[in-house]
Design an enzyme around this catalytic site. Structure first.
Site, PDB file in Angstrom:
ATOM      1  N   TYR A  56      25.471  -7.017  85.127  1.00 42.42           N
ATOM      2  CA  TYR A  56      25.700  -5.571  85.475  1.00 42.42           C
ATOM      3  C   TYR A  56      26.613  -5.853  86.731  1.00 42.42           C
ATOM      4  O   TYR A  56      26.413  -6.493  87.909  1.00 42.42           O
ATOM      5  CB  TYR A  56      24.331  -5.308  86.012  1.00 42.42           C
ATOM      6  CG  TYR A  56      23.109  -5.078  84.871  1.00 42.42           C
ATOM      7  CD1 TYR A  56      23.692  -4.851  83.448  1.00 42.42           C
ATOM      8  CD2 TYR A  56      21.968  -5.254  85.195  1.00 42.42           C
ATOM      9  CE1 TYR A  56      22.767  -4.730  82.706  1.00 42.42           C
ATOM     10  CE2 TYR A  56      20.736  -5.046  84.017  1.00 42.42           C
ATOM     11  CZ  TYR A  56      21.427  -4.916  82.937  1.00 42.42           C
ATOM     12  OH  TYR A  56      20.300  -4.827  82.034  1.00 42.42           O
ATOM     13  N   SER A 203      15.132   0.783  78.579  1.00 41.65           N
ATOM     14  CA  SER A 203      15.462   2.264  78.422  1.00 41.65           C
ATOM     15  C   SER A 203      14.165   3.126  77.877  1.00 41.65           C
ATOM     16  O   SER A 203      14.152   3.945  76.898  1.00 41.65           O
ATOM     17  CB  SER A 203      16.508   2.441  77.368  1.00 41.65           C
ATOM     18  OG  SER A 203      17.855   1.868  77.814  1.00 41.65           O
ATOM     19  N   LEU A 205      12.747   5.578  78.830  1.00 39.12           N
ATOM     20  CA  LEU A 205      12.816   6.898  79.081  1.00 39.12           C
ATOM     21  C   LEU A 205      14.164   7.498  78.209  1.00 39.12           C
ATOM     22  O   LEU A 205      14.500   8.586  78.535  1.00 39.12           O
ATOM     23  CB  LEU A 205      13.160   7.372  80.547  1.00 39.12           C
ATOM     24  CG  LEU A 205      11.894   7.004  81.514  1.00 39.12           C
ATOM     25  CD1 LEU A 205      12.195   7.093  82.984  1.00 39.12           C
ATOM     26  CD2 LEU A 205      10.479   7.752  81.193  1.00 39.12           C
ATOM     27  N   GLY A 206      14.358   6.654  77.502  1.00 37.06           N
ATOM     28  CA  GLY A 206      15.243   6.925  76.262  1.00 37.06           C
ATOM     29  C   GLY A 206      16.736   7.324  77.090  1.00 37.06           C
ATOM     30  O   GLY A 206      17.473   8.469  76.878  1.00 37.06           O
ATOM     31  N   ARG A 207      16.929   6.664  78.619  1.00 34.98           N
ATOM     32  CA  ARG A 207      18.211   6.809  79.211  1.00 34.98           C
ATOM     33  C   ARG A 207      18.240   8.237  79.822  1.00 34.98           C
ATOM     34  O   ARG A 207      19.330   8.824  80.097  1.00 34.98           O
ATOM     35  CB  ARG A 207      19.522   6.699  78.619  1.00 34.98           C
ATOM     36  CG  ARG A 207      19.453   4.958  77.954  1.00 34.98           C
ATOM     37  CD  ARG A 207      20.828   4.672  77.481  1.00 34.98           C
ATOM     38  NE  ARG A 207      21.022   3.563  76.674  1.00 34.98           N
ATOM     39  CZ  ARG A 207      21.364   2.170  77.038  1.00 34.98           C
ATOM     40  NH1 ARG A 207      21.821   2.112  78.229  1.00 34.98           N
ATOM     41  NH2 ARG A 207      21.490   1.208  76.419  1.00 34.98           N
ATOM     42  N   GLY A 208      16.911   8.758  79.976  1.00 28.92           N
ATOM     43  CA  GLY A 208      16.834   9.997  80.576  1.00 28.92           C
ATOM     44  C   GLY A 208      16.436  10.965  79.752  1.00 28.92           C
ATOM     45  O   GLY A 208      15.992  12.177  80.010  1.00 28.92           O
TER      46      GLY A 208
HETATM   47  N1  LIG Z   1      18.126  -5.893  78.019  1.00 26.79           N
HETATM   48  C1  LIG Z   1      19.185  -4.809  78.034  1.00 26.79           C
HETATM   49  O1  LIG Z   1      20.247  -5.097  77.018  1.00 26.79           O
HETATM   50  C2  LIG Z   1      19.109  -3.671  78.638  1.00 26.79           C
HETATM   51  C3  LIG Z   1      19.927  -2.504  78.284  1.00 26.79           C
HETATM   52  C4  LIG Z   1      19.679  -1.443  78.944  1.00 26.79           C
HETATM   53  C5  LIG Z   1      18.866  -1.422  80.011  1.00 26.79           C
HETATM   54  N2  LIG Z   1      18.368  -2.272  80.336  1.00 26.79           N
HETATM   55  C6  LIG Z   1      17.422  -2.589  81.532  1.00 26.79           C
HETATM   56  O2  LIG Z   1      16.415  -1.465  81.390  1.00 26.79           O
HETATM   57  C7  LIG Z   1      16.366  -0.684  82.584  1.00 26.79           C
HETATM   58  C8  LIG Z   1      16.061   0.872  82.321  1.00 26.79           C
HETATM   59  O3  LIG Z   1      16.780   1.480  81.376  1.00 26.79           O
HETATM   60  P1  LIG Z   1      17.894   2.441  81.468  1.00 26.79           P
HETATM   61  O4  LIG Z   1      18.328   2.608  82.806  1.00 26.79           O
HETATM   62  O5  LIG Z   1      19.076   2.357  80.536  1.00 26.79           O
HETATM   63  O6  LIG Z   1      17.149   3.733  80.897  1.00 26.79           O
HETATM   64  P2  LIG Z   1      15.879   4.729  81.401  1.00 26.79           P
HETATM   65  O7  LIG Z   1      14.968   3.845  82.128  1.00 26.79           O
HETATM   66  O8  LIG Z   1      15.226   5.013  80.178  1.00 26.79           O
HETATM   67  O9  LIG Z   1      16.347   5.865  81.931  1.00 26.79           O
HETATM   68  C9  LIG Z   1      17.344   5.917  83.101  1.00 26.79           C
HETATM   69  C10 LIG Z   1      17.644   7.225  83.382  1.00 26.79           C
HETATM   70  O10 LIG Z   1      16.458   8.208  83.620  1.00 26.79           O
HETATM   71  C11 LIG Z   1      16.573   8.774  85.156  1.00 26.79           C
HETATM   72  N3  LIG Z   1      15.164   8.748  85.480  1.00 26.79           N
HETATM   73  C12 LIG Z   1      14.587   7.749  85.756  1.00 26.79           C
HETATM   74  N4  LIG Z   1      13.066   7.983  86.197  1.00 26.79           N
HETATM   75  C13 LIG Z   1      13.133   9.448  86.306  1.00 26.79           C
HETATM   76  C14 LIG Z   1      12.262  10.641  86.443  1.00 26.79           C
HETATM   77  N5  LIG Z   1      11.035  10.268  87.044  1.00 26.79           N
HETATM   78  N6  LIG Z   1      12.437  11.603  86.222  1.00 26.79           N
HETATM   79  C15 LIG Z   1      13.662  12.115  85.639  1.00 26.79           C
HETATM   80  N7  LIG Z   1      14.825  11.198  85.602  1.00 26.79           N
HETATM   81  C16 LIG Z   1      14.550   9.980  85.597  1.00 26.79           C
HETATM   82  C17 LIG Z   1      17.600   7.919  85.786  1.00 26.79           C
HETATM   83  O11 LIG Z   1      18.197   8.697  86.685  1.00 26.79           O
HETATM   84  P3  LIG Z   1      18.094   8.375  88.492  1.00 26.79           P
HETATM   85  O12 LIG Z   1      18.846   6.892  88.425  1.00 26.79           O
HETATM   86  O13 LIG Z   1      19.176   9.340  88.855  1.00 26.79           O
HETATM   87  O14 LIG Z   1      16.635   8.612  88.767  1.00 26.79           O
HETATM   88  C18 LIG Z   1      18.542   7.341  84.697  1.00 26.79           C
HETATM   89  O15 LIG Z   1      19.326   8.421  84.471  1.00 26.79           O
HETATM   90  C19 LIG Z   1      17.784  -0.788  83.127  1.00 26.79           C
HETATM   91  O16 LIG Z   1      17.703  -0.534  84.730  1.00 26.79           O
HETATM   92  C20 LIG Z   1      18.020  -2.115  82.935  1.00 26.79           C
HETATM   93  O17 LIG Z   1      17.388  -3.212  83.972  1.00 26.79           O
HETATM   94  C21 LIG Z   1      18.416  -3.703  79.595  1.00 26.79           C
END
Ligand SMILES: NC(=O)c1ccc[n+]([C@@H]2O[C@H](COP(=O)([O-])OP(=O)(O)OC[C@H]3O[C@@H](n4cnc5c(N)ncnc54)[C@H](OP(=O)(O)O)[C@@H]3O)[C@@H](O)[C@H]2O)c1
Length: 328
Positions: A56, A203, A205-208
């Site tokens: 990252y 992910s 939250l399905g990436r939002g």
């Molecule tokens: N192992 C892997 O290969 C891998 C791959 C992807 C991700 N990850 C890990 O998983 C974590 C989470 O995944 P992700 O960030 O891809 O997706 P996610 O958590 O499903 O979604 C993140 C998105 O949701 C928004 N969000 C979060 N909480 C919210 C709420 N309460 N209300 C409205 N919007 C909200 C965030 O916006 P804001 O930031 O603007 O709030 C961002 O746009 C990452 O940070 C990373 O550490 C790991």
């Protein structure tokens, strides 16, 4: 309210914090001091489980997390990941889990995280050129050296998990899992349950998509990974939001937000599941943590299961080159 990851894993807040977005993937990154302050506030608000990775940034994310959490190091569980290769300019170029590369990555992570031990070290992607036994053996040595406490895998298939676990116990598997992507139910959940391995949905939250904040008019600008993901292409998004609409209907009935319902659904599935939603806003940390107190009835859960089964998700979750790195 805590959860234990795996049979002998760390005890963590029921919802962790995915830190990727504080420096990449969701458009322009907020200023570093703002994110350092945000991470410290997240600890004050109850998060004890933080997820980052060498890749990252690359490298910058661990450095921000390390700076922020150094003053509270003993109060938090730090998870990071190795497994990508970098070119001379520091850009990601394929995967590597060669033992020497793992050892170098861990030394770099320890330095940037300002700690002498990584609580949970994941292999980020399986390297088809390095037997998983060699990877597990290298991590085992790092555990014996006191540099790492627990071993994890990310997006590994059931066969790989078993082979790794036979060499050194795997504490957690981190893979994508949500109402939007339920494939782990077929591919790996039985295996991790049998072996006493915790599961960390990324992910969640399905990436939002499951937060109810995206619309059929949403577009994704430079630096937003969703601009490159087939599921968020306009036609696919329009169809995929049908699922968000169904989750929103349940949320309205429960007096909760759709994101909380999506997280509570994951938490209700197994006591050893700890989702790591990513956000950069403290009010969303509070909202996401509160999902652990949201009780979904058997009827709510059945309705959500039916909703996710009724919507055929359109578009792959990654572009082809990234999809090829998934081990199944
Ligand atoms: N192992 C892997 O290969 C891998 C791959 C992807 C991700 N990850 C890990 O998983 C974590 C989470 O995944 P992700 O960030 O891809 O997706 P996610 O958590 O499903 O979604 C993140 C998105 O949701 C928004 N969000 C979060 N909480 C919210 C709420 N309460 N209300 C409205 N919007 C909200 C965030 O916006 P804001 O930031 O603007 O709030 C961002 O746009 C990452 O940070 C990373 O550490 C790991």
């Amino acid at each position: 309210m805590t959860r234990t990851l795996g049979a002998h894993g760390p005890v963590v807040s029921p919802v962790g914090l995915g830190c990727m977005g504080i420096s990449q993937s969701f458009g322009p990154s907020p200023a570093r001091p703002e994110m350092v302050a945000f991470l410290r506030e997240a600890v004050d608000h109850g998060i004890t489980f933080f997820d980052t990775a060498e890749v990252y940034g690359p490298f910058e994310n661990e450095d921000i997390v390390g700076e922020a959490l150094a003053p509270v190091r003993s109060d938090v569980v730090l998870a990071t990941k190795f497994g990508f290769a970098f070119d001379a300019d520091g850009r990601q170029s394929g995967v590597t889990s060669r033992p020497d590369d793992i050892r170098a990555a861990v030394d770099g992570s320890l330095r940037r995280l300002r700690t002498d031990v990584i609580d949970l070290l994941y292999q980020h992607r399986v390297d088809p050129d390095v037997p998983i036994e060699d990877v597990a053996g290298t991590v085992k040595e790092l555990v014996e050296a006191g540099k790492v406490k627990h071993f994890g895998l990310s997006e590994a298939g059931a066969g790989t998990i078993r082979r790794a676990h036979a060499v050194h116990p795997v504490t957690a598997l981190q893979s994508e899992y949500s109402l939007f992507w339920r494939e782990p139910e077929e591919s790996v959940l039985d295996t991790v349950e049998e072996l006493g391995i915790g599961f960390v949905p990324f992910s969640p939250l399905g990436r939002g998509l499951l937060t109810g904040r995206l619309t059929r008019e949403s577009t994704f600008g430079a630096g937003d990974i969703r601009a490159t993901l087939p599921r968020f292409a306009p036609d696919a998004l329009a169809r995929n939001l049908d699922l968000a609409d169904l989750v929103t209907a349940v949320a309205q009935r429960k007096g909760a937000t759709p994101g909380q319902v999506a997280l509570a659904w994951l938490l209700a599935r197994k006591p050893w599941i700890v989702p790591i939603p990513g956000t950069r806003r403290i009010e969303r940390v509070d909202e996401n943590l509160a999902a652990a107190r949201l009780e979904l009835t058997a009827e709510d859960l059945a309705e959500l299961d039916a909703a996710s089964e009724s919507v055929q998700v359109v578009g792959d979750r990654y572009p082809e080159a990234m999809q090829r790195m998934i081990d199944r």
